[in-house]
Design an enzyme around this catalytic site. Structure first.
Site, PDB file in Angstrom:
ATOM      1  N   GLY A 107      25.244 -19.778  16.634  1.00  0.00           N
ATOM      2  CA  GLY A 107      24.891 -20.408  15.354  1.00  0.00           C
ATOM      3  C   GLY A 107      25.311 -21.870  15.294  1.00  0.00           C
ATOM      4  CG  HIS A 149       8.528 -14.554  14.643  1.00  0.00           C
ATOM      5  ND1 HIS A 149       9.422 -15.407  14.066  1.00  0.00           N
ATOM      6  CD2 HIS A 149       9.236 -13.444  15.001  1.00  0.00           C
ATOM      7  CE1 HIS A 149      10.629 -14.857  14.069  1.00  0.00           C
ATOM      8  NE2 HIS A 149      10.535 -13.666  14.626  1.00  0.00           N
ATOM      9  CB  THR A 206      18.928 -13.993  11.298  1.00  0.00           C
ATOM     10  OG1 THR A 206      18.262 -13.677  12.519  1.00  0.00           O
ATOM     11  CG2 THR A 206      19.780 -12.832  10.856  1.00  0.00           C
TER      12      THR A 206
HETATM   13  P1  A3P Z   1      21.985 -19.332  18.724  1.00  0.00           P
HETATM   14  O1  A3P Z   1      21.379 -18.415  19.721  1.00  0.00           O
HETATM   15  O2  A3P Z   1      21.813 -20.779  19.056  1.00  0.00           O
HETATM   16  O3  A3P Z   1      23.388 -18.999  18.385  1.00  0.00           O
HETATM   17  P2  A3P Z   1      16.595 -16.223  14.656  1.00  0.00           P
HETATM   18  O4  A3P Z   1      17.332 -15.749  13.469  1.00  0.00           O
HETATM   19  O5  A3P Z   1      15.319 -16.953  14.331  1.00  0.00           O
HETATM   20  O6  A3P Z   1      16.435 -15.152  15.655  1.00  0.00           O
HETATM   21  O7  A3P Z   1      17.479 -17.377  15.284  1.00  0.00           O
HETATM   22  C1  A3P Z   1      18.667 -17.018  15.948  1.00  0.00           C
HETATM   23  C2  A3P Z   1      19.631 -18.160  15.913  1.00  0.00           C
HETATM   24  O8  A3P Z   1      20.177 -18.298  14.595  1.00  0.00           O
HETATM   25  C3  A3P Z   1      20.793 -17.866  16.837  1.00  0.00           C
HETATM   26  O9  A3P Z   1      21.183 -19.140  17.337  1.00  0.00           O
HETATM   27  C4  A3P Z   1      21.814 -17.266  15.879  1.00  0.00           C
HETATM   28  O10 A3P Z   1      23.134 -17.327  16.343  1.00  0.00           O
HETATM   29  C5  A3P Z   1      21.597 -18.131  14.658  1.00  0.00           C
HETATM   30  N1  A3P Z   1      22.025 -17.484  13.404  1.00  0.00           N
HETATM   31  C6  A3P Z   1      21.970 -16.162  13.086  1.00  0.00           C
HETATM   32  N2  A3P Z   1      22.449 -15.979  11.860  1.00  0.00           N
HETATM   33  C7  A3P Z   1      22.810 -17.176  11.379  1.00  0.00           C
HETATM   34  C8  A3P Z   1      23.407 -17.608  10.142  1.00  0.00           C
HETATM   35  N3  A3P Z   1      23.712 -16.765   9.180  1.00  0.00           N
HETATM   36  N4  A3P Z   1      23.648 -18.944   9.993  1.00  0.00           N
HETATM   37  C9  A3P Z   1      23.327 -19.814  10.973  1.00  0.00           C
HETATM   38  N5  A3P Z   1      22.792 -19.471  12.167  1.00  0.00           N
HETATM   39  C10 A3P Z   1      22.520 -18.157  12.366  1.00  0.00           C
END
Ligand code: A3P
Length: 302
Positions: free
Chosen positions: A270, A108, A52
């Site tokens: 995050g 993915h 994301t």
């Molecule tokens: P956590 O579940 O550890 O909080 P993806 O985007 O691949 O689905 O990964 C999700 C992870 O990225 C989640 O981690 C989410 O909270 C975190 N995440 C989402 N947006 C983010 C951002 N803008 N900056 C940093 N981390 C982010």
């Protein structure tokens, strides 16, 4: 055909990796039919490793020239996942829905199963990965939340952990996913940029500049002086994105009853190291050992 593939829980096995059937259907269709634009850049990752965030950053970087004066980024009103389509879902559903002015496609799909049209093209790829323990914990929360919202009893953390350690998880084995892109990035460094969530967190500014350079739209000196890099970092930060109305109240894939989900599920904490609040020290050490063994000799340490 998919129903004849080996299956464990809801995952089906195909070309060495495990998938939820609907993404597998999309992947198989993409393998047969998808043709990239020569300018496409692929945002690649195993789920829950920072996709994301990477989508938001790359989208903000490559659309910044469209924005002038008071125009606001689409990221303020649309989820990053609705700005950057997913190869094995959006293209399988409705390929013509694509905004061709934005040269970003996400996936993915593991490197070894990417459509041949992608691998043999000159398209660049950016891969993000993350500490396996944090990726596992994030994935478990994500799937458990989705299942609860559909009144499905989720796997317990312990059951899911056992499966993850034996390689069974969405698009897993996790280590094979990471290694596929890692080795490809060593072979084609000009084509594949390999990043980690942890490094990006540690020094976001230099990674934003690196991303822009890799994508062929480096920041000018003038932009740097005007604070453009910092503006993009702030726009795409967890704090900013997770607090937007679209993230709090909106739905992703709202028109698909079986895959609609609240946008808020993409924003949990995050943070780096949250695994320690969910797994025991023994579980953590076990997964570290597995990763160390699997990555041995690759030159990669996660
Ligand atoms: P956590 O579940 O550890 O909080 P993806 O985007 O691949 O689905 O990964 C999700 C992870 O990225 C989640 O981690 C989410 O909270 C975190 N995440 C989402 N947006 C983010 C951002 N803008 N900056 C940093 N981390 C982010």
């Amino acid at each position: 055909m998919i129903s004849t593939f080996p299956r464990v829980q809801r995952w089906s096995y195909y070309q060495g990796f495990w998938y939820f059937p609907m993404f597998l259907e999309g992947l198989m269709s993409a393998q047969d039919h998808f043709i990239p634009q020569s300018t496409d850049i692929f945002i690649t990752s195993c789920p829950k490793t920072g996709t994301t965030w990477l989508k938001a950053l790359t989208f903000a970087i490559c659309t910044r020239s469209f924005l002038s004066g008071s125009s606001a980024s689409s990221l303020l009103t649309k989820m990053p996942h609705d700005c950057v389509p997913l190869l094995e879902y959006d293209f399988a559903q409705n390929p013509i829905k694509r905004d061709r002015a934005v040269p970003l496609v996400s996936t993915h799909v593991p490197y070894s199963s990417l459509p041949k049209s992608v691998v043999s093209s000159c398209c660049k790829m950016i891969y993000i990965c993350r500490d396996a323990k944090d990726a596992f914990v994030s994935l478990w929360h994500f799937i458990a939340d989705l299942q609860r919202s559909k009144n499905i009893e989720p796997l317990s953390l312990e059951e899911a952990f056992e499966l993850f350690c034996s390689g069974i998880s969405s698009y897993g084995p996790y280590w094979d996913h990471v290694l596929g892109y890692w080795r490809a990035s060593l072979e084609f460094p000009e084509k594949i940029l390999f990043l980690t969530y942890e490094e990006m967190k540690k020094d976001t500014a230099s990674h934003v500049k690196k991303l822009a350079e890799f994508m062929g739209c480096s920041f000018t000196l003038e932009e740097e002086e005007e604070g453009e890099v910092q503006k993009i970092i702030s726009l795409c930060s967890f704090e900013n994105l997770s607090n937007l109305a679209v993230s709090k109240n909106g739905k992703h894939r709202a028109d698909d009853s079986s895959f609609a989900m609240k946008n808020s599920v993409f924003f949990r904490k995050g943070e780096i190291g949250d695994w320690a609040n969910n797994l025991t020290a023994e579980m953590g050490a076990r997964l570290d050992d597995i990763m160390e063994q699997k990555l041995k000799g690759s030159g990669l340490k996660l």
